[in-house]
Design an enzyme around this catalytic site. Structure first.
Site, PDB file in Angstrom:
ATOM      1  N   MET A 166      -9.220  -7.162  -3.522  1.00 44.89           N
ATOM      2  CA  MET A 166      -9.801  -6.238  -2.524  1.00 44.89           C
ATOM      3  C   MET A 166     -11.108  -6.898  -1.934  1.00 44.89           C
ATOM      4  SD  MET A 166      -8.865  -2.723  -4.557  1.00 44.89           S
ATOM      5  CE  MET A 166      -7.359  -2.730  -5.473  1.00 44.89           C
ATOM      6  N   SER A 167     -11.135  -8.253  -2.105  1.00 43.68           N
ATOM      7  CA  SER A 167     -12.595  -8.770  -1.652  1.00 43.68           C
ATOM      8  C   SER A 167     -12.410 -10.370  -1.367  1.00 43.68           C
ATOM      9  CB  SER A 167     -13.476  -8.746  -2.949  1.00 43.68           C
ATOM     10  OG  SER A 167     -12.894  -9.620  -3.932  1.00 43.68           O
ATOM     11  N   HIS A 185      -7.439   0.234 -13.699  1.00 42.57           N
ATOM     12  CA  HIS A 185      -8.647  -0.503 -13.549  1.00 42.57           C
ATOM     13  C   HIS A 185      -9.140  -1.202 -15.042  1.00 42.57           C
ATOM     14  CE1 HIS A 185     -12.431  -1.648 -11.869  1.00 42.57           C
ATOM     15  NE2 HIS A 185     -13.264  -0.983 -12.590  1.00 42.57           N
ATOM     16  N   ALA A 201     -11.363 -10.516  -9.489  1.00 40.20           N
ATOM     17  CA  ALA A 201     -10.333 -10.190 -10.275  1.00 40.20           C
ATOM     18  C   ALA A 201      -9.080  -9.982  -9.234  1.00 40.20           C
ATOM     19  CB  ALA A 201     -10.662  -9.138 -10.862  1.00 40.20           C
ATOM     20  N   HIS A 249     -19.611  -3.443 -11.870  1.00 41.89           N
ATOM     21  CA  HIS A 249     -20.321  -4.286 -10.867  1.00 41.89           C
ATOM     22  C   HIS A 249     -21.739  -3.762 -11.060  1.00 41.89           C
ATOM     23  CE1 HIS A 249     -17.618  -6.204  -7.997  1.00 41.89           C
ATOM     24  NE2 HIS A 249     -16.685  -5.401  -8.753  1.00 41.89           N
ATOM     25  N   SER A 267     -14.925  -8.374 -10.317  1.00 43.71           N
ATOM     26  CA  SER A 267     -15.056  -7.319 -11.332  1.00 43.71           C
ATOM     27  C   SER A 267     -14.756  -7.650 -12.838  1.00 43.71           C
ATOM     28  CB  SER A 267     -13.795  -6.349 -11.164  1.00 43.71           C
ATOM     29  OG  SER A 267     -13.989  -5.786  -9.909  1.00 43.71           O
ATOM     30  N   ASN A 308      -3.837  -8.979 -14.006  1.00 41.37           N
ATOM     31  CA  ASN A 308      -2.585  -8.040 -14.168  1.00 41.37           C
ATOM     32  C   ASN A 308      -1.703  -8.710 -13.509  1.00 41.37           C
ATOM     33  OD1 ASN A 308      -4.498  -6.816 -11.832  1.00 41.37           O
ATOM     34  ND2 ASN A 308      -2.479  -6.058 -11.428  1.00 41.37           N
ATOM     35  N   HIS A 336     -17.293  -3.574  -1.283  1.00 44.36           N
ATOM     36  CA  HIS A 336     -16.057  -3.736  -0.886  1.00 44.36           C
ATOM     37  C   HIS A 336     -15.837  -2.830   0.181  1.00 44.36           C
ATOM     38  CE1 HIS A 336     -15.986  -4.443  -5.474  1.00 44.36           C
ATOM     39  NE2 HIS A 336     -14.951  -5.375  -5.053  1.00 44.36           N
ATOM     40  N   TYR A 394     -13.252  -0.850   0.604  1.00 44.35           N
ATOM     41  CA  TYR A 394     -12.777   0.451   0.278  1.00 44.35           C
ATOM     42  C   TYR A 394     -13.853   1.280   0.039  1.00 44.35           C
ATOM     43  CZ  TYR A 394     -13.060  -1.346  -4.524  1.00 44.35           C
ATOM     44  OH  TYR A 394     -13.620  -1.710  -5.674  1.00 44.35           O
ATOM     45  N   GLU A 395     -15.031   0.985  -0.487  1.00 43.46           N
ATOM     46  CA  GLU A 395     -16.216   1.985  -0.698  1.00 43.46           C
ATOM     47  C   GLU A 395     -16.629   2.568   0.534  1.00 43.46           C
ATOM     48  OE1 GLU A 395     -18.931   0.199  -3.932  1.00 43.46           O
ATOM     49  OE2 GLU A 395     -17.872  -1.541  -3.320  1.00 43.46           O
TER      50      GLU A 395
HETATM   51  N1  HPA Z   1      -4.219  -5.600  -6.561  1.00 44.31           N
HETATM   52  C1  HPA Z   1      -5.278  -5.676  -5.936  1.00 44.31           C
HETATM   53  N2  HPA Z   1      -6.327  -5.862  -6.227  1.00 44.31           N
HETATM   54  C2  HPA Z   1      -6.667  -6.390  -7.753  1.00 44.31           C
HETATM   55  C3  HPA Z   1      -5.410  -6.249  -8.429  1.00 44.31           C
HETATM   56  C4  HPA Z   1      -4.272  -5.719  -7.854  1.00 44.31           C
HETATM   57  O1  HPA Z   1      -3.045  -5.593  -8.634  1.00 44.31           O
HETATM   58  N3  HPA Z   1      -5.795  -6.416  -9.831  1.00 44.31           N
HETATM   59  C5  HPA Z   1      -7.332  -6.858  -9.490  1.00 44.31           C
HETATM   60  N4  HPA Z   1      -7.478  -6.522  -8.270  1.00 44.31           N
END
Ligand code: HPA
Length: 283
Positions: free
Chosen positions: A222-223, A258, A121, A69, A32, A246, A91, A93-94
């Site tokens: 998440m990947s 996001h 990310a 993306h 991302s 973050n 991903h 989750y999609e």
């Molecule tokens: N958690 C999960 N996936 C992420 C995060 C997070 O804080 N930041 C970027 N992708």
């Protein structure tokens, strides 16, 4: 659930082959907000443009639905090497099956890719990590896979690898050493640690963050882990780098968005470019 036969992977690889003049040796998966790395790719001849193929033009290729993306392959030269760059990934989750999430890796393998560079990310679970940091992935906890959604579930595809692949060194130690040396040389504070793959799309609760920390997790996302599992199954060597976008709150005093993730990715991208410029020629 969408699965693929060996000939479907081959079909996709054949369509890509018909559009390129040199075969890629290194695959890069961009996370991302890190898609800009693909802008550095040149064509086979100096000064020419790379070959760009939209995922929608490749049979079987799942289309990413996430903002940030792009959904295309960029194939050409980077750091003097023949690369195929996946600009945008899908991903779990999609709503995609794990086979769809990892489709690209096997297609790359059939194109001749032997080394995979995965970026993502990620949220910083380690208290010493801050937004904008970069982290060498030394190991992962594939929580979603451990809970029953391992991408290798189902009949084993012997053409790619063995039923029970070893994961003791999922992330190549030599590649990791090269990345650390490149970071030192360029004054980049490259962190290192364990990445945990969660399904998302909701970010973590403070209790989950405390749990993950107690497990020795440094960054969450998440990947990545599914692609790495499939890459190791078919014998690729892997370099993984997380961009910490973050800080994960363990007390509920800070929120994660996001937008924040995308913003930090802009700081991280250039650092990863510097490291890869140095490392790619040596992979
Ligand atoms: N958690 C999960 N996936 C992420 C995060 C997070 O804080 N930041 C970027 N992708």
């Amino acid at each position: 659930m969408r699965t693929y036969s060996f000939s479907e992977y081959q079909n996709a690889a054949d369509v890509i082959k018909s559009r390129i003049s040199i075969l890629p040796e290194i695959g890069l998966v961009l996370g991302s907000g890190l898609g800009k790395l693909a802008d550095k790719v040149e064509g086979a001849e100096p000064g020419t443009a790379p070959v760009i193929i939209d995922y929608k033009d490749i049979p079987g290729w799942p289309l990413s639905t996430v903002f940030g993306h792009k959904g295309r392959l960029v194939i050409g030269k980077l750091g003097g090497r023949n690369v195929i760059v996946q600009q945008g990934r899908t991903h779990f989750y999609e709503g995609y099956s794990m086979q769809e999430v990892t489709f690209a890796v096997r297609v790359m393998k059939l194109l001749g890719v032997g080394s995979l560079v995965v970026t993502n990310a990620a949220g910083g679970v380690n208290v010493f990590f801050h937004a904008g940091d970069v982290m060498l992935i030394k190991d992962h906890i594939g929580l979603v896979g451990m809970a029953g959604n391992n991408p290798l579930c189902g009949p084993n595809m012997d053409e790619f690898g063995t039923r029970f692949p070893d994961m003791s060194q999922a992330y190549d130690r030599e590649y990791g050493k090269m990345a650390k040396e490149a970071a030192i040389k360029n004054n980049i504070d490259l962190k290192e640690g364990t990445y945990c793959w969660l399904s998302g799309p909701s970010f973590e609760t403070p209790a989950e963050v405390r749990m993950l920390r107690s497990w020795g997790v440094d960054a969450v996302g998440m990947s990545t882990a599914p692609e790495v599992i499939v890459a190791r199954h078919c014998g690729m060597r892997v370099l993984g780098i997380s961009g910490i976008t973050n800080k994960n709150s363990d007390n509920g005093e800070a929120q994660t968005t996001h937008e924040e993730v995308m913003e930090a990715a802009n700081i991280i991208g250039p650092k990863i470019i510097v490291i890869l410029n140095e490392v790619l020629p040596k992979l």
